[in-house]
Enzyme design. Structure first.
Site, PDB file in Angstrom:
ATOM      1  N   PHE A   1       0.806  -1.231   0.000  1.00  0.00           N
ATOM      2  CA  PHE A   1       0.000   0.000   0.000  1.00  0.00           C
ATOM      3  C   PHE A   1       0.834   1.275   0.000  1.00  0.00           C
ATOM      4  CE2 PHE A   1       0.960   0.012   4.547  1.00  0.00           C
ATOM      5  CZ  PHE A   1       1.075   1.376   4.800  1.00  0.00           C
ATOM      6  N   LYS A  27      -1.335  -7.486  -9.182  1.00  0.00           N
ATOM      7  CA  LYS A  27      -2.317  -7.410  -8.092  1.00  0.00           C
ATOM      8  C   LYS A  27      -1.916  -6.246  -7.188  1.00  0.00           C
ATOM      9  CE  LYS A  27      -2.802  -8.691  -3.968  1.00  0.00           C
ATOM     10  NZ  LYS A  27      -3.480  -7.498  -3.441  1.00  0.00           N
ATOM     11  N   SER A  87       5.204  -6.947   3.599  1.00  0.00           N
ATOM     12  CA  SER A  87       5.770  -7.215   4.923  1.00  0.00           C
ATOM     13  C   SER A  87       6.546  -8.536   4.915  1.00  0.00           C
ATOM     14  CB  SER A  87       4.641  -7.280   5.956  1.00  0.00           C
ATOM     15  OG  SER A  87       3.741  -8.298   5.580  1.00  0.00           O
ATOM     16  N   CYS A 139       9.660   1.952   3.246  1.00  0.00           N
ATOM     17  CA  CYS A 139      10.504   0.823   3.659  1.00  0.00           C
ATOM     18  C   CYS A 139      11.947   1.283   3.852  1.00  0.00           C
ATOM     19  CB  CYS A 139      10.434  -0.307   2.657  1.00  0.00           C
ATOM     20  SG  CYS A 139      11.153   0.159   1.090  1.00  0.00           S
ATOM     21  N   GLU A 190       9.269  -3.575  13.293  1.00  0.00           N
ATOM     22  CA  GLU A 190       9.014  -2.549  12.280  1.00  0.00           C
ATOM     23  C   GLU A 190       7.768  -1.789  12.724  1.00  0.00           C
ATOM     24  OE1 GLU A 190       7.655  -3.775   8.304  1.00  0.00           O
ATOM     25  OE2 GLU A 190       8.744  -2.073   7.494  1.00  0.00           O
TER      26      GLU A 190
HETATM   27  P1  NAD Z   1       1.425  -6.604   3.252  1.00  0.00           P
HETATM   28  O1  NAD Z   1       2.436  -7.676   3.387  1.00  0.00           O
HETATM   29  O2  NAD Z   1       0.289  -6.552   4.211  1.00  0.00           O
HETATM   30  O3  NAD Z   1       0.732  -6.687   1.785  1.00  0.00           O
HETATM   31  C1  NAD Z   1       1.504  -6.724   0.605  1.00  0.00           C
HETATM   32  C2  NAD Z   1       0.706  -7.443  -0.476  1.00  0.00           C
HETATM   33  O4  NAD Z   1       0.482  -8.799  -0.060  1.00  0.00           O
HETATM   34  C3  NAD Z   1      -0.676  -6.840  -0.722  1.00  0.00           C
HETATM   35  O5  NAD Z   1      -0.920  -6.830  -2.102  1.00  0.00           O
HETATM   36  C4  NAD Z   1      -1.616  -7.779   0.023  1.00  0.00           C
HETATM   37  O6  NAD Z   1      -2.882  -7.893  -0.592  1.00  0.00           O
HETATM   38  C5  NAD Z   1      -0.903  -9.115  -0.020  1.00  0.00           C
HETATM   39  N1  NAD Z   1      -1.141  -9.929   1.176  1.00  0.00           N
HETATM   40  C6  NAD Z   1      -1.334  -9.482   2.446  1.00  0.00           C
HETATM   41  N2  NAD Z   1      -1.461 -10.528   3.301  1.00  0.00           N
HETATM   42  C7  NAD Z   1      -1.335 -11.640   2.557  1.00  0.00           C
HETATM   43  C8  NAD Z   1      -1.356 -13.042   2.878  1.00  0.00           C
HETATM   44  N3  NAD Z   1      -1.568 -13.469   4.128  1.00  0.00           N
HETATM   45  N4  NAD Z   1      -1.190 -13.926   1.877  1.00  0.00           N
HETATM   46  C9  NAD Z   1      -0.983 -13.511   0.613  1.00  0.00           C
HETATM   47  N5  NAD Z   1      -0.946 -12.194   0.256  1.00  0.00           N
HETATM   48  C10 NAD Z   1      -1.116 -11.279   1.214  1.00  0.00           C
HETATM   49  O7  NAD Z   1       2.221  -5.213   3.219  1.00  0.00           O
HETATM   50  P2  NAD Z   1       1.627  -3.733   3.251  1.00  0.00           P
HETATM   51  O8  NAD Z   1       1.087  -3.449   4.613  1.00  0.00           O
HETATM   52  O9  NAD Z   1       0.744  -3.503   2.077  1.00  0.00           O
HETATM   53  O10 NAD Z   1       2.955  -2.881   3.007  1.00  0.00           O
HETATM   54  C11 NAD Z   1       3.835  -2.489   4.039  1.00  0.00           C
HETATM   55  C12 NAD Z   1       4.997  -3.438   4.157  1.00  0.00           C
HETATM   56  O11 NAD Z   1       5.705  -3.512   2.915  1.00  0.00           O
HETATM   57  C13 NAD Z   1       6.024  -2.973   5.178  1.00  0.00           C
HETATM   58  O12 NAD Z   1       6.473  -4.081   5.903  1.00  0.00           O
HETATM   59  C14 NAD Z   1       7.155  -2.400   4.318  1.00  0.00           C
HETATM   60  O13 NAD Z   1       8.422  -2.405   4.922  1.00  0.00           O
HETATM   61  C15 NAD Z   1       7.100  -3.316   3.145  1.00  0.00           C
HETATM   62  N6  NAD Z   1       7.732  -2.713   1.972  1.00  0.00           N
HETATM   63  C16 NAD Z   1       8.959  -3.191   1.612  1.00  0.00           C
HETATM   64  C17 NAD Z   1       9.612  -2.628   0.531  1.00  0.00           C
HETATM   65  C18 NAD Z   1      10.971  -3.113   0.125  1.00  0.00           C
HETATM   66  O14 NAD Z   1      11.463  -2.684  -0.905  1.00  0.00           O
HETATM   67  N7  NAD Z   1      11.609  -3.995   0.887  1.00  0.00           N
HETATM   68  C19 NAD Z   1       9.000  -1.585  -0.189  1.00  0.00           C
HETATM   69  C20 NAD Z   1       7.748  -1.143   0.215  1.00  0.00           C
HETATM   70  C21 NAD Z   1       7.111  -1.721   1.304  1.00  0.00           C
END
Ligand code: NAD
Length: 496
Positions: free
Chosen positions: A156, A180, A233, A288, A389
């Site tokens: 997000f 997605k 995450s 991130c 985090e």
């Molecule tokens: P999230 O892990 O909740 O969701 C990411 C994606 O995974 C979304 O599209 C979501 O629909 C999907 N998803 C969520 N739960 C799932 C599950 N149980 N099974 C399968 N798919 C699932 O992350 P978020 O809250 O959208 O984003 C924030 C996180 O992303 C933070 O931890 C941040 O550090 C990380 N992030 C990392 C980078 C990087 O380059 N390392 C960049 C941006 C964000």
């Protein structure tokens, strides 16, 4: 007379070149985090809709891979111009659904456009190599070929940028693609796909399926999806990496972060304060690459503590579309209460709250998810705040007597997305660059975000895989190598 509110837009999927109504039984509201207003409804699609998208992408692949790379990049040139023309509109959508400021949203879209520009170099970047006479009369050639159908799952916090770490490279290399988006911020990509529709890409080359876990699982299990790019995450990144691997797919999964900055006493304190404040509190700490822990060494402790607290207190918090606002809300009410409760845990475990952003009230935005900048001092090593985090506008200060002690904080962290150092010493900088256990290193830089022509290199629990997003790594990830060894007998050539 009462005027009926306009009906809330129900988002559709983009499959095989057509906007397709979802048959989803579950829908979510997309909510503006600054106002609490519902902006649209997003479907949580099911496996049947994923199957339709994969079918369309698989059908489009044979013709798309035969399209010369020079022709494959022409729609990307058009996309670059469309994104430039719609920069303000897209940035406004990002601010409305994500909450970051309009300036931050525009900066995000610039990084998106940069990736389109770099992918336009595919006719050069995708070349293989060859050598004549590997044995007498025998030549050997390495060719890169696209994989087929590939998919990306994105988070997000950058509704406009992160999909572009993948999409332009994937299709320029000759793959067909399924995105997605995050179900919390699907509007930006909806608009981007309307622009993609105007670029002349053949139907089925790019597809968009809205949803959550069910869509991700269907992509991970579909035998025709060859590669998965994931950003989100750490627990989900690990899960996606494991399930993709078990199904024989290649995967690159970027996870969460806990970024440290070390401030040495010889740093330019004004510059360090300004830059670290922007890194810790910009995008409400939901980057991130946001600095989350500042490790001050020796005398830097007192000066930096005072200056960063003053800088954080001066930030104007509010609706990111309002003039002069420097920091917006966090994404959901749940996220706000999680961040506030972690601040409470830190306090209970012995940290001193120098600046408390809990219970923020923003006039005319009572329904917004605002947490104001928060600075905690003397956070104990064993506190949850040192490891977790937070993903909110919270900076923890810890102290070290020397560089060895400071680096130990970084070694201890499970994450390795980014580490920064502020100093005027070249030898300290070199040591840090050499020893810091993270993939993206900043020297007098607060957000060490690699340009599109460098890989986005997280380490440890911040990344699972080998090839990172962006640049040359993308070409490696989205192509398969084929080696051809050839011998042509002389007698045949003499005939002609
Ligand atoms: P999230 O892990 O909740 O969701 C990411 C994606 O995974 C979304 O599209 C979501 O629909 C999907 N998803 C969520 N739960 C799932 C599950 N149980 N099974 C399968 N798919 C699932 O992350 P978020 O809250 O959208 O984003 C924030 C996180 O992303 C933070 O931890 C941040 O550090 C990380 N992030 C990392 C980078 C990087 O380059 N390392 C960049 C941006 C964000």
């Amino acid at each position: 007379m009462t005027v009926a509110a306009p009906p809330i837009t129900q988002l559709t999927n983009y499959i095989n070149g057509r906007w397709t109504e979802s048959r989803a039984s579950e829908w979510l509201d997309v909510v503006n985090p600054a106002t609490g207003e519902a902006l649209a409804r997003v479907p949580l699609a099911d496996a049947a809709e994923v199957n339709a998208a994969v079918g369309a992408a698989a059908a489009a692949f044979p013709e798309w891979r035969r399209t010369p790379p020079e022709d494959r990049i022409q729609p990307l040139f058009k996309l670059k111009n469309l994104l430039e023309d719609h920069l303000d509109e897209l940035s406004r959508i990002i601010t409305q659904e994500n909450g970051k400021t309009f300036t931050e949203a525009k900066a995000e879209m610039r990084r998106a456009i940069e990736n389109v520009e770099v992918a336009c170099g595919i006719p050069m970047m995708m070349q293989g190599y060859n050598l004549e006479d590997v044995a007498r009369g025998i030549d050997e050639t390495m060719i890169r070929q696209p994989l087929g159908v590939v998919a990306a799952i994105v988070p997000f916090n950058f509704p406009g940028m992160i999909a572009f770490w993948f999409l332009p490279y994937a299709i320029a290399c000759g793959n067909t693609f399924i995105l997605k988006p995050s179900e919390r911020v699907p509007l930006t990509m909806h608009r981007v796909f309307e622009l993609l529709e105007q670029t002349g890409l053949p139907k089925g080359v790019v597809n968009l399926v809205n949803g959550g876990k069910a869509v991700v699982d269907a992509l991970l299990d579909h035998p025709k999806v060859r590669a998965i790019s994931f950003v989100g995450s750490t627990p989900v990144a690990k899960y996606v990496y494991a399930r993709a691997g078990a199904n024989g797919k290649r995967a690159q999964c970027q996870g969460g972060a806990k970024n440290h900055v070390i401030v040495l006493p010889d740093a330019d304190m004004n510059m360090a304060t300004q830059i670290i404040s922007d890194s810790a509190f910009g995008c409400a700490g939901q980057r991130c690459l946001a600095v989350s822990v500042a490790v001050t060494v020796g005398e830097a402790q007192r000066t930096f503590r005072d200056s960063i607290t003053a800088a954080a207190a001066s930030l104007r918090v509010g609706n990111g579309l309002d003039e002069g606002v420097q920091m917006g809300p966090v994404i959901t009410p749940k996220s706000k209460s999680r961040v506030e409760s972690l601040i409470g845990v830190g306090e209970k475990q012995g940290a001193k709250v120098l600046l408390d952003g809990r219970n923020a009230r923003i006039p005319k935005h009572e329904a917004g998810n605002f947490v104001k900048p928060t600075v905690l001092d003397d956070v104990p090593r064993d506190s949850e705040l040192t490891d977790a985090e937070i993903f909110g506008p919270v900076l923890s200060l810890v102290h070290a007597n020397d560089m060895d002690e400071a680096l130990a904080f970084l070694e201890h962290s499970a994450y390795g997305n980014q580490a920064s150092l502020f100093t005027s010493s070249g030898s300290a900088a070199r040591r840090f660059r050499y020893e810091a256990p993270a993939g993206n290193i900043g020297i007098n830089i607060g957000v060490a975000a690699p340009m599109a022509y460098f890989p986005f290199s997280g380490w440890k629990d911040s990344f699972f895989g080998i090839m990172h997003g962006q640049g040359r790594d993308s070409v490696e990830f989205y192509t398969e190598k084929k080696v051809v060894v050839e011998r042509w007998a002389k007698e045949h050539s003499r005939k002609f």
